[in-house]
Design an enzyme around this catalytic site. Structure first.
Site, PDB file in Angstrom:
ATOM      1  CG  HIS A  98       8.092  66.763-105.901  1.00 34.38           C
ATOM      2  ND1 HIS A  98       7.406  66.491-104.857  1.00 34.38           N
ATOM      3  CD2 HIS A  98       8.943  65.730-106.373  1.00 34.38           C
ATOM      4  CE1 HIS A  98       7.948  65.209-104.403  1.00 34.38           C
ATOM      5  NE2 HIS A  98       8.864  64.876-105.349  1.00 34.38           N
ATOM      6  CD  GLU A 171       8.696  61.677-108.216  1.00 37.92           C
ATOM      7  OE1 GLU A 171       9.661  61.314-107.821  1.00 37.92           O
ATOM      8  OE2 GLU A 171       8.423  62.952-107.738  1.00 37.92           O
TER       9      GLU A 171
HETATM   10  P1  PGA Z   1      12.223  59.082-103.199  1.00 39.23           P
HETATM   11  O1  PGA Z   1      11.557  60.675-103.442  1.00 39.23           O
HETATM   12  O2  PGA Z   1      13.007  58.432-103.859  1.00 39.23           O
HETATM   13  O3  PGA Z   1      12.801  59.363-101.758  1.00 39.23           O
HETATM   14  O4  PGA Z   1      10.992  58.201-102.807  1.00 39.23           O
HETATM   15  C1  PGA Z   1      11.363  60.719-104.894  1.00 39.23           C
HETATM   16  C2  PGA Z   1      10.935  62.213-105.185  1.00 39.23           C
HETATM   17  O5  PGA Z   1      10.081  62.598-104.224  1.00 39.23           O
HETATM   18  O6  PGA Z   1      11.006  62.826-106.209  1.00 39.23           O
END
Ligand code: PGA
Length: 249
Positions: A98, A171
């Site tokens: 992450h 992401e």
């Molecule tokens: P968010 O976070 O949906 O609050 O943007 C997603 C993540 O960091 O996995």
């Protein structure tokens, strides 16, 4: 038809009691969501809640996932948690790489590849997060950057049994918690690219999108070709919004 996977990443937003209260007070609702057709629900609380969460959800179809794992199997690694323990307490998924772990724990692509190997040994499905910064995005270097992040991970995947499953969550760092998501055309290009790379390996894989996913944009995101699910941070912290998101999708 492939199942849509919804991963709730609770980060470090809730205390032990607050997190377990969500399970205890909403177990029937969460169970119903996990049993919706073609739906898979994975909830990732912090390490301290995992064991209790796995017990509380043992009669449901909810999967419990960790938010990180050690890149080592066992030994003198103070403060770390190994994949064997995660498997023993009932985790079936684990988030790795992450952007918050890359940033605050200084994890490298090689560390993340090693974490994947540990998870593969234990039959835990890694949810491998990749994503570019705002700067890389503005320089239009996203695809090359993602390939670079994935390279050591695919070397690890290549050495495992083809029965092994993995999940890649795209992401963009600039989308996390910001309320902004990439343009649909941009996501289409990225997901075709990721799909093409993954397809060269015999393993089963899933591609997720994460970053500012909300009940209002979930449906649109899931209509994009090759997006098989969503990684959800903020909107997963309340069962009302998680439920709305899954039902709207
Ligand atoms: P968010 O976070 O949906 O609050 O943007 C997603 C993540 O960091 O996995």
């Amino acid at each position: 038809m492939t199942k849509k996977t919804f991963v709730a990443n609770w980060k470090m937003q809730l205390s032990f009691h607050d997190a377990l209260d969500i399970f205890k007070n909403n177990i029937e609702r969460l169970d119903t969501l996990s049993r919706l057709p073609r739906t898979e629900l994975v909830i990732c609380p912090t390490f301290t809640e995992l064991y209790s969460a796995a017990l509380l959800t043992s009669d449901t179809r909810i999967h419990i996932g960790a938010q990180n794992v050690s890149s080592f199997a066992q030994g003198a690694y103070t403060g770390q948690v190994c994949a064997t323990s995660l498997a023993e307490i009932g985790c079936t998924y684990c988030i790795v790489g992450h952007s918050e772990s890359r940033e605050f724990l200084h994890e490298t692509n090689d560390d993340i590849a090693k974490k994947c190997t540990q998870l593969f040994y234990q039959g835990i499905t890694p949810i491998i997060c990749i994503g570019e910064s705002q700067e890389t995005h503005q320089q239009k270097k996203t695809l090359a950057y993602l390939e670079q992040q994935l390279e050591p991970i695919f070397q690890a995947i290549d050495q495992t049994d083809a029965k092994q499953e993995y999940v890649i969550a795209y992401e963009p760092v600039w989308a996390i918690g910001s309320g902004n998501i990439p343009a649909i055309e941009e996501l289409e290009t990225i997901f075709v690219h990721l799909y093409t790379i993954c397809k060269t390996y015999p393993h089963t894989f899933k591609l997720l999108y994460g970053g500012s996913v909300h009940p209002e944009n979930a449906h649109k995101l899931l209509t994009i070709k090759h997006i098989n699910g969503l990684l959800i941070g903020g909107a997963s912290l309340h069962v009302d919004s998680l439920e709305a998101l899954i039902r709207n999708a």
